[in-house]
Design an enzyme around this catalytic site. Structure first.
Site, PDB file in Angstrom:
ATOM      1  CB  THR A 188      -0.528   0.097   1.433  1.00  0.00           C
ATOM      2  OG1 THR A 188      -0.258  -0.417   2.157  1.00  0.00           O
ATOM      3  CG2 THR A 188      -1.191  -1.265   1.482  1.00  0.00           C
ATOM      4  CD  GLU A 336      -5.143  -1.989   1.576  1.00  0.00           C
ATOM      5  OE1 GLU A 336      -5.660  -1.674   0.470  1.00  0.00           O
ATOM      6  OE2 GLU A 336      -4.581  -1.132   2.150  1.00  0.00           O
ATOM      7  CE  LYS A 444     -16.739  15.582  14.508  1.00  0.00           C
ATOM      8  NZ  LYS A 444     -16.238  14.829  15.356  1.00  0.00           N
ATOM      9  CD1 TRP A 449     -18.412  13.893  10.453  1.00  0.00           C
ATOM     10  CD2 TRP A 449     -17.193  14.164  10.116  1.00  0.00           C
ATOM     11  NE1 TRP A 449     -17.645  13.226  12.043  1.00  0.00           N
ATOM     12  CE2 TRP A 449     -16.508  13.555  10.722  1.00  0.00           C
ATOM     13  CE3 TRP A 449     -15.644  14.639   9.460  1.00  0.00           C
ATOM     14  CZ2 TRP A 449     -15.245  13.136  12.124  1.00  0.00           C
ATOM     15  CZ3 TRP A 449     -14.063  14.320   9.982  1.00  0.00           C
ATOM     16  CH2 TRP A 449     -13.605  13.705  11.469  1.00  0.00           C
TER      17      TRP A 449
HETATM   18  P1  ADP Z   1      -3.799   5.265  -2.039  1.00  0.00           P
HETATM   19  O1  ADP Z   1      -4.610   5.379  -2.691  1.00  0.00           O
HETATM   20  O2  ADP Z   1      -3.961   4.442  -0.940  1.00  0.00           O
HETATM   21  O3  ADP Z   1      -1.803   4.713  -3.049  1.00  0.00           O
HETATM   22  P2  ADP Z   1      -4.721   2.303  -2.942  1.00  0.00           P
HETATM   23  O4  ADP Z   1      -4.387   2.262  -4.858  1.00  0.00           O
HETATM   24  O5  ADP Z   1      -4.631   0.947  -2.942  1.00  0.00           O
HETATM   25  O6  ADP Z   1      -3.941   3.296  -2.536  1.00  0.00           O
HETATM   26  O7  ADP Z   1      -6.178   3.477  -3.694  1.00  0.00           O
HETATM   27  C1  ADP Z   1      -7.394   3.183  -2.649  1.00  0.00           C
HETATM   28  C2  ADP Z   1      -8.503   3.598  -2.756  1.00  0.00           C
HETATM   29  O8  ADP Z   1      -8.456   5.104  -4.306  1.00  0.00           O
HETATM   30  C3  ADP Z   1      -9.485   3.575  -2.059  1.00  0.00           C
HETATM   31  O9  ADP Z   1      -9.181   3.306  -0.783  1.00  0.00           O
HETATM   32  C4  ADP Z   1     -10.122   4.682  -2.632  1.00  0.00           C
HETATM   33  O10 ADP Z   1      -9.945   5.717  -1.386  1.00  0.00           O
HETATM   34  C5  ADP Z   1      -9.702   5.343  -3.676  1.00  0.00           C
HETATM   35  N1  ADP Z   1     -10.299   5.168  -4.696  1.00  0.00           N
HETATM   36  C6  ADP Z   1     -10.436   4.179  -5.572  1.00  0.00           C
HETATM   37  N2  ADP Z   1     -10.889   3.966  -6.860  1.00  0.00           N
HETATM   38  C7  ADP Z   1     -12.056   4.946  -6.457  1.00  0.00           C
HETATM   39  C8  ADP Z   1     -12.919   5.500  -7.003  1.00  0.00           C
HETATM   40  N3  ADP Z   1     -13.065   5.015  -8.402  1.00  0.00           N
HETATM   41  N4  ADP Z   1     -13.413   6.474  -6.420  1.00  0.00           N
HETATM   42  C9  ADP Z   1     -12.788   7.504  -5.409  1.00  0.00           C
HETATM   43  N5  ADP Z   1     -12.058   6.661  -5.083  1.00  0.00           N
HETATM   44  C10 ADP Z   1     -11.352   6.031  -5.496  1.00  0.00           C
END
Ligand code: ADP
Length: 544
Positions: A188, A336, A444, A449
C-alpha cells in the site's frame, strides 16, 4: 444416489500461461520502447520466454515463496516477469518506481526481495534505492543498454536479462504450484503510515482475472485491444494483463511514455478498444482531444471504452467522453482488494433517455463484482440502503486481503471477517455504492462532517475547472474549514466567488469552501491521484 464431485484442479497461473501460449499464441503484444520505437511480439513468445525466466530462477536457487522484484515500466519483459516469476514458484513483487528511493528500499527489504529485474533506463533510480539500503542478491537488467552499465557504482555486478534467459537450463524442473501459494505482493502507499504488504495467491489472482473480464465488470474479450495506462507496478495494472492473456485480447503497453500525445498516438495506430487509468490521465486526454484538429489527428476506435478508477471519476468527465464518442467505465478498488471490488454499469431498466439518472449511476463507484460482498456500516450497524445514510465501506471476498504481511494493524478487519476500507459511502436500494470521501480526508467543521471528495468531483464539473482538490485547514472558530485548490482549464477564467456560488447551488452553506486558491498544479501521489497530505502541508499555516 451418491453425489458425484468435480475434479480438484487447482487454480494456478500455469493454466493461464498454457492457454495464452497454445490458443492465443499468435495474438500480438505491443509496446513502446524507451527510444520511442514501437516493438511487437506475441503471447507465444512472451510465455516461452517467461518459462525460460522461470527455469533460470529455479536453477539459480530461487525457492518457492522467495520474492523477486521488478522495477519496470509497462512492456513485454514486464509481462514475462508477471508469468515467469510465479511459474518459478516465486512471488512477483512489483516495485513502484514513482516512490522515493528510501521508500522503495524500505519496501524491498520488508518483502525480503532477493532479486530485482530492472529496466536499463531505471538504473539511476535503482542506484539510489541500493544506496538507501536495499539489499538484492542479484540485479538483472532489461534493455539494449544492459551491456554498458555493467559494474555500476552502488549497484555492483549486474546480469543482462537476455543472457539470463539464454543460459536457462532446458531441463530445470518447475515446481508444481498449489492454488494457495503466494503469486505476488504489492505494498500500500505510505500516505497513512508505513507501507504495508499484501500477498495475492494463485487462486485469488485467477478468480480476479476471470471476474474482471465479465461484461458487467471491466468487460474484456478476444476481439479487444487493451492499453493499460495504469502502471504494472500499481496493483498489477489492476489485474488487466492477466485478463488480457486469458481472453486473448491484444495487449498494447506504453513503456515510459504516459503523456497524452504519446498515448493518443498509440491508441490510434494500434486501434485500441479499451484502456485503463486514473482520472488525471483521462482529464489530460480529454483536454488534448478538445484541442483544435486533435480529433482528426487521432481518429480513435468508435465506442472506445476507458476504465477509470483509483480516484473518483467526476460526472462531467463521463459526459465529456460521451461527447467525444468514448465510454467511461467507473470502477473502485484498493491494493488490498486485488484491486477490483466495485464497477458501475447502468442497469437495463433505467430509461435510455433518462440522462440525469444514467450519469448519476455511472458516477457512482458501483455494484460489487460476483463473489465480493460489500457493506456500509456505522457503529450502529449496517446503514439502510437509502442512498443517503453514510458509513464506512467494508468488503470481503476471495481476492480481498485477510491480513497484511507481518500482521500489521489487525484492527482493519472486523470480527465478522470484513476489511475496513477507510472509505465512507452510501448505498442505494439496488446495492450501488457511492463514495463520499476517505475517512482521513473528511473535514470536521463546527462538529459537522464535510466530504471533501464530493465537493471536488462536483467542482470539476464547472466548465472552467480542470482539476480541483478540497482540504480542511485549521480554523480558530470552526476547528477546520474547507479550502479548494483549483487548476483552471487552458484559456478559461473563473473567480473565487463564481466557484463558491456554483458549489452553493448544490451543497449546504457550511460545506462551501471559505477560500478557493488557483494553482498551476495539484501535487500527486505515485499513482497520479491528488496528494492531499502535501496540499494540507502547503496551506497548514493559512490565516483565515
Ligand atoms: P493509495 O491511493 O493509498 O495509494 P490504493 O491505490 O490502494 O492506495 O487506493 C485505494 C483508494 O483509492 C481507495 O480506498 C479509495 O479511497 C480510492 N479509490 C479507488 N478507486 C476509487 C474510485 N473509483 N472513486 C473514489 N475513490 C477511489
Amino acid at each position: 444416489m451418491t453425489a458425484s464431485t468435480m475434479m480438484d484442479v487447482p487454480l494456478t497461473l500455469d493454466a493461464l500461461a498454457d492457454r495464452a501460449e497454445r490458443w492465443m499464441g499468435e495474438v500480438e503484444v505491443v509496446w513502446r520502447k524507451p527510444d520511442r520505437a514501437v516493438a511487437r511480439t506475441t503471447y507465444a513468445h512472451v510465455i516461452g520466454r517467461a518459462r525460460r525466466l522461470a527455469r533460470a530462477l529455479v536453477s539459480s536457487g530461487i525457492r518457492r515463496g522467495d520474492r523477486v522484484a521488478t522495477l519496470m515500466w509497462n512492456h513485454a519483459a514486464h509481462l514475462e516477469a508477471y508469468f515467469g516469476i510465479p511459474l518459478a514458484g516465486a512471488v512477483l513483487h512489483t516495485l513502484n518506481l514513482r516512490l522515493h528511493p528510501d521508500e522503495i528500499a524500505y519496501i524491498a527489504n520488508d518483502a525480503h526481495d532477493r532479486v530485482v529485474i530492472v529496466d536499463d533506463v531505471l538504473l539511476p533510480l535503482l542506484a539510489k534505492v541500493i544506496a538507501a539500503g536495499a539489499k538484492f542478491e542479484r540485479v538483472i537488467v532489461v534493455g539494449d543498454g544492459a551491456a554498458t552499465v555493467r559494474g555500476g557504482s552502488e549497484i555492483g555486478a549486474t546480469e543482462a536479462y537476455e543472457a539470463v534467459l539464454a543460459a536457462a537450463p532446458e531441463d530445470a524442473v518447475l515446481p508444481v504450484l498449489a492454488e494457495t501459494d503466494a503469486l505476488g505482493t504489492c505494498y500500500t502507499s505510505g500516505t497513512t503510515g508505513k507501507p504495508k504488504g499484501v500477498v495475492y495467491t494463485h487462486r485469488s489472482t485467477l478468480l480476479h482475472t476471470l471476474v474482471i473480464a465479465l461484461p458487467d465488470a471491466l468487460g474484456l474479450a478476444r476481439k479487444d485491444t487493451l492499453l493499460p495506462v495504469v502502471p504494472m507496478f500499481h496493483v498489477n495494472a489492476w489485474g488487466l494483463p492477466y485478463s488480457a492473456a486469458m481472453t486473448g485480447a491484444k495487449l498494447v503497453m506504453p513503456g515510459p511514455y504516459l503523456d497524452a500525445p504519446s498515448l493518443l498516438e498509440l491508441m490510434t495506430t494500434e486501434r485500441v478498444t479499451i484502456a485503463a487509468g486514473v482520472p488525471t490521465i483521462w482529464i489530460g486526454i480529454r483536454d488534448a482531444l478538445d484541442a483544435p484538429g486533435a480529433r482528426e489527428k487521432f481518429p480513435l476506435q468508435a465506442g472506445l471504452r476507458m476504465v477509470v478508477g483509483g480516484a473518483a471519476a467526476p460526472e462531467q468527465l463521463i459526459r465529456d467522453f460521451d461527447r467525444l464518442g468514448m465510454h467511461l467505465i467507473h470502477a473502485w478498488g484498493m491494493t488490498e482488494t486485488s484491486p477490483v471490488g466495485l464497477v458501475s454499469h447502468v442497469p437495463p431498466d433505467v430509461a435510455v433517455d433518462d440522462d440525469a439518472q444514467r450519469y448519476f449511476i455511472r458516477a457512482k463507484q458501483g455494484l460489487p463484482t460476483p463473489f465480493v460482498e460489500v457493506r456500509v456500516r456505522t457503529e450502529h450497524g449496517d446503514v439502510p440502503r437509502d442512498d443517503k445514510t453514510t458509513g464506512e465501506v467494508l468488503i470481503r471476498g476471495p481476492w480481498i486481503a485477510a491480513s497484511y504481511v507481518g500482521g500489521h494493524t489487525p484492527e482493519r478487519w472486523t470480527d465478522d471477517g470484513y476489511f475496513r476500507t477507510g472509505d465512507v459511502g452510501r448505498m442505494c436500494p439496488r446495492g450501488y455504492v457511492q463514495l463520499v470521501d476517505r475517512i482521513a480526508d473528511m473535514i470536521k467543521s463546527g462538529g459537522e462532517w464535510i466530504a471533501s471528495a464530493e465537493l471536488e468531483t462536483y467542482l470539476m464539473g464547472h466548465p472552467a475547472v480542470k482539476e480541483a482538490a478540497v482540504i480542511g485547514v485549521a480554523h480558530p472558530k470552526w476547528g477546520e474549514r474547507p479550502l479548494a485548490a483549483v487548476v483552471l482549464r487552458d484559456g478559461q477564467t473563473a473567480t473565487q466567488d463564481e466557484l463558491r456560488a456554483f458549489l452553493g447551488a448544490k451543497f449546504a452553506k457550511f460545506w462551501v469552501p471559505d477560500a478557493v486558491v488557483f494553482v498551476d498544479a495539484i501535487p500527486r501521489t505515485s499513482a497520479g491521484k491528488f496528494l492531499k497530505t502535501a496540499l494540507r502541508d502547503q496551506f497548514r499555516d493559512r490565516a483565515w
